[in-house]
Design a protein around this motif. Structure first.
Motif, PDB file in Angstrom:
ATOM      1  N   UNK A 173     -14.915  26.766 -17.168  1.00 47.82           N
ATOM      2  CA  UNK A 173     -15.614  26.669 -18.494  1.00 47.82           C
ATOM      3  C   UNK A 173     -17.101  25.980 -18.424  1.00 47.82           C
ATOM      4  N   UNK A 174     -16.747  24.621 -17.489  1.00 47.33           N
ATOM      5  CA  UNK A 174     -17.768  23.756 -17.001  1.00 47.33           C
ATOM      6  C   UNK A 174     -18.601  24.117 -15.659  1.00 47.33           C
ATOM      7  N   UNK A 175     -18.180  25.336 -15.115  1.00 46.81           N
ATOM      8  CA  UNK A 175     -18.821  25.690 -13.945  1.00 46.81           C
ATOM      9  C   UNK A 175     -18.629  24.752 -12.725  1.00 46.81           C
ATOM     10  N   UNK A 176     -17.287  24.304 -12.702  1.00 49.56           N
ATOM     11  CA  UNK A 176     -16.985  23.315 -11.745  1.00 49.56           C
ATOM     12  C   UNK A 176     -15.812  23.401 -11.054  1.00 49.56           C
ATOM     13  N   UNK A 177     -15.403  24.693 -11.094  1.00 51.69           N
ATOM     14  CA  UNK A 177     -14.224  25.100 -10.154  1.00 51.69           C
ATOM     15  C   UNK A 177     -14.731  25.486  -8.822  1.00 51.69           C
ATOM     16  N   UNK A 178     -14.622  24.952  -7.853  1.00 50.96           N
ATOM     17  CA  UNK A 178     -14.991  25.246  -6.384  1.00 50.96           C
ATOM     18  C   UNK A 178     -14.155  24.603  -5.331  1.00 50.96           C
ATOM     19  N   UNK A 179     -14.511  24.792  -4.097  1.00 51.85           N
ATOM     20  CA  UNK A 179     -13.721  24.325  -2.833  1.00 51.85           C
ATOM     21  C   UNK A 179     -13.521  22.743  -2.788  1.00 51.85           C
ATOM     22  N   UNK A 180     -14.107  21.960  -3.789  1.00 54.16           N
ATOM     23  CA  UNK A 180     -14.042  20.599  -3.863  1.00 54.16           C
ATOM     24  C   UNK A 180     -13.067  20.198  -4.860  1.00 54.16           C
ATOM     25  N   UNK A 181     -12.301  21.226  -5.254  1.00 50.96           N
ATOM     26  CA  UNK A 181     -11.196  21.057  -6.212  1.00 50.96           C
ATOM     27  C   UNK A 181     -10.040  21.670  -5.837  1.00 50.96           C
ATOM     28  N   UNK A 182      -8.792  20.634  -5.428  1.00 48.59           N
ATOM     29  CA  UNK A 182      -7.725  21.118  -4.944  1.00 48.59           C
ATOM     30  C   UNK A 182      -6.662  20.694  -5.854  1.00 48.59           C
ATOM     31  N   UNK A 183      -5.571  21.579  -5.962  1.00 46.38           N
ATOM     32  CA  UNK A 183      -4.569  21.371  -6.865  1.00 46.38           C
ATOM     33  C   UNK A 183      -3.255  21.085  -6.096  1.00 46.38           C
ATOM     34  N   UNK A 184      -2.471  20.275  -6.692  1.00 53.35           N
ATOM     35  CA  UNK A 184      -1.030  20.029  -6.035  1.00 53.35           C
ATOM     36  C   UNK A 184      -0.025  20.060  -7.109  1.00 53.35           C
ATOM     37  N   UNK A 185       0.604  21.195  -7.042  1.00 54.09           N
ATOM     38  CA  UNK A 185       1.638  21.650  -8.097  1.00 54.09           C
ATOM     39  C   UNK A 185       3.019  21.195  -7.778  1.00 54.09           C
ATOM     40  N   UNK A 186       3.561  20.427  -8.559  1.00 55.18           N
ATOM     41  CA  UNK A 186       5.142  20.177  -8.579  1.00 55.18           C
ATOM     42  C   UNK A 186       5.364  18.760  -9.252  1.00 55.18           C
ATOM     43  N   UNK A 187       6.634  18.402  -8.921  1.00 52.80           N
ATOM     44  CA  UNK A 187       7.152  17.086  -9.441  1.00 52.80           C
ATOM     45  C   UNK A 187       6.386  16.323  -8.192  1.00 52.80           C
ATOM     46  N   UNK A 188       5.930  15.101  -8.644  1.00 45.66           N
ATOM     47  CA  UNK A 188       5.478  14.095  -7.765  1.00 45.66           C
ATOM     48  C   UNK A 188       6.383  13.617  -6.625  1.00 45.66           C
ATOM     49  N   UNK A 189       7.633  13.657  -6.959  1.00 40.34           N
ATOM     50  CA  UNK A 189       8.604  13.069  -5.786  1.00 40.34           C
ATOM     51  C   UNK A 189       8.638  14.289  -4.960  1.00 40.34           C
ATOM     52  N   UNK A 190       8.425  15.554  -5.050  1.00 41.98           N
ATOM     53  CA  UNK A 190       8.513  16.562  -4.187  1.00 41.98           C
ATOM     54  C   UNK A 190       7.036  17.101  -3.426  1.00 41.98           C
ATOM     55  N   UNK A 191       5.946  16.982  -4.458  1.00 43.74           N
ATOM     56  CA  UNK A 191       4.688  17.155  -3.826  1.00 43.74           C
ATOM     57  C   UNK A 191       3.978  16.372  -3.223  1.00 43.74           C
ATOM     58  N   UNK A 192       3.885  14.959  -3.638  1.00 44.23           N
ATOM     59  CA  UNK A 192       3.021  14.022  -3.113  1.00 44.23           C
ATOM     60  C   UNK A 192       3.413  13.656  -1.535  1.00 44.23           C
ATOM     61  N   UNK A 194       4.243  15.079   1.148  1.00 40.81           N
ATOM     62  CA  UNK A 194       3.604  16.087   2.178  1.00 40.81           C
ATOM     63  C   UNK A 194       2.210  16.540   1.831  1.00 40.81           C
ATOM     64  N   UNK A 195       1.658  15.910   0.718  1.00 44.68           N
ATOM     65  CA  UNK A 195       0.509  16.463   0.165  1.00 44.68           C
ATOM     66  C   UNK A 195      -0.556  16.324   1.472  1.00 44.68           C
ATOM     67  N   UNK A 196      -1.556  17.141   1.511  1.00 42.46           N
ATOM     68  CA  UNK A 196      -2.424  17.123   2.781  1.00 42.46           C
ATOM     69  C   UNK A 196      -4.013  16.203   2.520  1.00 42.46           C
ATOM     70  N   UNK A 197      -3.718  15.164   1.867  1.00 42.74           N
ATOM     71  CA  UNK A 197      -4.800  14.188   1.609  1.00 42.74           C
ATOM     72  C   UNK A 197      -4.670  13.157   2.886  1.00 42.74           C
ATOM     73  N   UNK A 198      -6.155  13.145   3.434  1.00 39.62           N
ATOM     74  CA  UNK A 198      -6.197  12.086   4.447  1.00 39.62           C
ATOM     75  C   UNK A 198      -6.458  10.777   3.814  1.00 39.62           C
ATOM     76  N   UNK A 199      -7.404  10.471   3.224  1.00 40.49           N
ATOM     77  CA  UNK A 199      -7.609   9.423   2.747  1.00 40.49           C
ATOM     78  C   UNK A 199      -8.194   9.511   1.246  1.00 40.49           C
TER      79      UNK A 199
END
Ligand code: SAM
Length: 271
Positions: A173-192, A194-199
């Motif tokens: 809606x705000x024209x802000x969905x692009x490849x600089x936005x990434x989603x991590x779906x799941x319960x934090x205890x499972x998803x965080x 191994x999340x592919x975040x470097x820093x």
């Protein structure tokens, strides 16, 4: 740029609707069964000048402070906390602090949409905004892991259950969905873990519970660069959240000064 970000803050919080007299706070459809029962009971009591519920009259002050839950705004956090997000990102960019931005607990996405907008307004193309959420509400308390969450009822709030598609739609809606936005779906205890975040340069915690706060801190704080910021949305309103932050800081020997944002939220700069 300033005008764009100010306008966006007004729209994401629904402040523009309050000014026009069209603002709607959360209605009964989004409430838990207990609240559905309590609200009409409270109405009866109020006829006799008694009350068992806290009343927040919709106002610019309440929405600025983010103390009510809006029916349709993309964020519940209010103007002051959006100002704080902008301040932190601008400091990070000005000081060249390395890393991406993340919010753990995005609900309808307003705060992460705003993060992406601040990057865009400053022409930043080498950082990503990570949006981590179950996209199905909060977990049931797991006392075998964290006894501090005993009796927590957040998982019963249907209104906190917002799908990934809805959040993506809000970004669009705000024209802000692009490849600089990434989603991590799941319960934090499972998803965080191994999340592919470097820093990271900004770590915003808005998961309410002890588990949600602690799992985010344990997995993401080590990735936060020096000079980066931690924001804790529920520090003064949810006891278990505050406890998780205090436990983590004690264990890690973190002494960085805790600074207030508004009556509910705090932040600190990692030294
Ligand atoms: C209070 S809302 C966040 C509000 C949001 N930051 C805003 O700008 O309005 C809490 C969110 O955290 C998510 N959440 C809480 N604990 C979680 C967990 N352990 N794992 C995954 N998602 C969680 C819920 O699904 C919900 O969307």
């Amino acid at each position: 740029m300033e005008l764009y970000l100010d306008l966006l803050k007004k729209v994401l919080t629904d402040l523009h609707r309050i000014e026009k007299g069209e603002y709607k706070p959360l209605t009964q459809s989004g409430l838990s069964w207990k609240q559905k029962f309590l609200v009409p009971f409270d109405k009866l009591l109020r006829r006799n000048n008694y009350s068992i519920c806290k009343h927040i009259v919709p106002s610019i002050a309440a929405r600025s402070a983010g103390i009510d839950w809006p029916a349709s705004a993309e964020t519940m956090i209010g103007l002051k906390r959006l100002d704080n997000i902008q301040f932190c990102i601008e400091q990070i960019v000005a000081n060249g602090v390395k890393g991406d931005l993340i919010e753990t607990g995005v609900w309808r996405g307003g705060a992460v949409i705003f993060m992406r907008a601040v990057l865009k307004a400053h022409h930043v193309t080498d950082r990503v905004v990570w949006a981590a959420d179950s996209f199905e509400g909060l977990p049931k308390p797991d006392e075998s892991r964290y006894v501090q969450d005993k009796g927590d009822t957040h998982h019963r709030y249907e209104i906190l259950n917002v799908s990934l598609d809805e959040v993506k739609y809000n970004f669009k809606k705000y024209d802000l969905l692009d490849d600089q936005v990434k989603f991590i779906k799941g319960w934090f205890k499972d998803s965080l873990p191994g999340a592919p975040i470097k820093s990271l340069a900004l770590l915003r915690l808005d998961g309410d519970m002890y588990e949600s706060t602690m799992d985010a801190l344990v997995n993401l704080y080590p990735k936060l660069s020096r000079g980066g910021y931690v924001i804790v949305d529920d520090f003064n309103t949810v006891k278990a959240c505050r406890l998780a932050v205090e436990d983590f800081r004690t264990k890690q020997g973190i002494k960085d000064e805790i600074m207030p944002i508004d009556n509910e939220s705090i932040y600190w700069k990692k030294s």
